[in-house]
Design an enzyme around this catalytic site. Structure first.
Site, PDB file in Angstrom:
ATOM      1  N   LYS A   1      46.486 -35.163   9.703  1.00 20.92           N
ATOM      2  CA  LYS A   1      46.971 -35.010   8.515  1.00 20.92           C
ATOM      3  C   LYS A   1      47.589 -33.784   8.349  1.00 20.92           C
ATOM      4  CE  LYS A   1      43.746 -37.980   6.139  1.00 20.92           C
ATOM      5  NZ  LYS A   1      42.459 -38.219   5.464  1.00 20.92           N
TER       6      LYS A   1
ATOM      7  N   GLN B   1      37.404 -34.555   3.062  1.00 19.69           N
ATOM      8  CA  GLN B   1      37.499 -35.825   3.818  1.00 19.69           C
ATOM      9  C   GLN B   1      36.142 -36.360   3.610  1.00 19.69           C
ATOM     10  OE1 GLN B   1      40.022 -36.827   5.804  1.00 19.69           O
ATOM     11  NE2 GLN B   1      38.715 -38.710   6.318  1.00 19.69           N
TER      12      GLN B   1
ATOM     13  N   ASP C   1      44.340 -37.421  -3.114  1.00 15.98           N
ATOM     14  CA  ASP C   1      43.882 -38.570  -2.553  1.00 15.98           C
ATOM     15  C   ASP C   1      43.975 -39.600  -3.547  1.00 15.98           C
ATOM     16  OD1 ASP C   1      43.103 -39.041   0.135  1.00 15.98           O
ATOM     17  OD2 ASP C   1      41.390 -37.827  -0.013  1.00 15.98           O
TER      18      ASP C   1
END
Ligand code: NAP
Length: 287
Positions: free
Chosen positions: A53, A97, A120
């Site tokens: 990422k 994460q 997200d």
């Protein structure tokens, strides 16, 4: 029939070039889109994901910071970091994460992210907005799948879409996106009886289970579009999806490979969401 491949790498390259262009235009107006990636603990798969990422941000001209913390980090400490990032004007998107170490409540951590920075798309506000069809950040994996459908001119309206999997990050938002696109949607899960009966009716079949070869050729309608979200390892340790690619390829009309399918698109949509978060600050339209 041999299916055509939906090339997630090629589509990602094209979309990331657009992201880079738009990021440069924003930077010229004084806003460099910024993503903060927070990793707690040392889960090996998570380390690879966050590295990819951050690398993708660098390649498209996005600013990114990777904050790594030991698995011993406490929840109040993590919440304090998220709050600091919420207040940081150089950061437009925040990604924590998952999975988190078990002593940290993922839902409380996600809810602490400002919805305006929830790139997200996992915050309750984002999930609610998706449910009722309001603007908001959409989870990256299902929105990447929608982009793949769009790229081949597959219009979901009136089609029967069957999704295997009902997780909050893939299956459910995928179902909502397809429903909003006016597909007729069936969601299958571990208690579904006769999975093949459902999958054989699918014009669009999305497999998001995490079990290798759960979809075989006999379960797919001729000409169907098959999107394979799964990420598994085969006997040689190589990455593979949920779909028996070689077999299903002879039946489907279109199919996504693993690797080189949904995976790169997920990261691409994270870049798109971060760019949009930054763009909104310029427009002054936080939501
Ligand atoms: P998850 O939370 O474990 O959900 C899996 C889903 O599959 C559950 O809803 C489960 O049903 C269902 N399922 C399990 N066994 C089944 C069976 N025999 N028949 C029908 N349904 C069954 O996983 P996830 O997070 O959604 O991820 C799914 C897969 O996608 C994983 O391989 C993951 O690594 C991969 N993934 C890939 C990307 C990418 O970027 N390519 C992104 C995210 C996830 P129940 O709800 O009844 O348990």
């Amino acid at each position: 029939m041999t299916a055509q491949i939906i090339d997630g790498l090629a589509l990602s390259r094209q979309l990331r070039a657009e992201v880079a262009q738009r990021a440069a235009a924003l930077a010229a107006r004084g806003v460099r889109p910024g993503l903060a990636v927070v990793l707690v603990g040392d889960d090996p798969a998570s380390q690879i994901y966050v590295r990819n990422k951050v690398k993708a941000c660098a390649e498209t001209g996005l600013h990114s910071v990777l904050e790594r913390y030991p698995a011993s980090m406490t929840e109040p400490e993590l919440l304090a970091r998220v709050r600091a990032l919420n207040d940081d004007p150089a950061i437009h998107g925040i990604l924590v994460q998952l999975p988190l170490p078990s002593h940290l409540a993922a839902h409380r951590v996600i809810e602490s992210i400002s919805p305006a920075k929830d790139v997200d798309g996992f915050h309750l506000a984002s999930a609610g907005a998706l449910m009722i069809g309001q603007p908001g950040f959409r989870p990256c994996t299902p929105s990447g799948c929608m982009k793949m459908l769009e790229s081949i001119g597959c219009e979901p309206r009136g089609k029967h879409a069957v999704i295997i999997g009902r997780s909050n990050i893939v299956g459910k938002p995928m179902a909502m996106l397809l429903l909003h696109a006016s597909a007729t949607v069936t969601i299958c899960h571990s208690a579904t009886r006769d999975l093949a009966h459902h999958t054989r009716q699918a014009d669009i079949l999305v497999a998001a289970v995490g079990r290798r070869n759960i979809v075989s050729a006999g379960m797919v309608k001729s000409g169907a579009v098959v999107i394979d979200v799964g990420m598994n390892r085969d006997d040689q340790g190589k990455l593979c999806g949920d779909v028996d690619f070689a077999g299903v390829r002879e039946v489907a009309g279109w199919i996504t490979p693993v690797p080189g399918g949904v995976g790169p698109m997920t990261i691409t949509m994270l870049l798109v969401n971060t760019l949009e978060a930054a763009q909104r600050t310029l427009a002054g339209s936080h939501r």
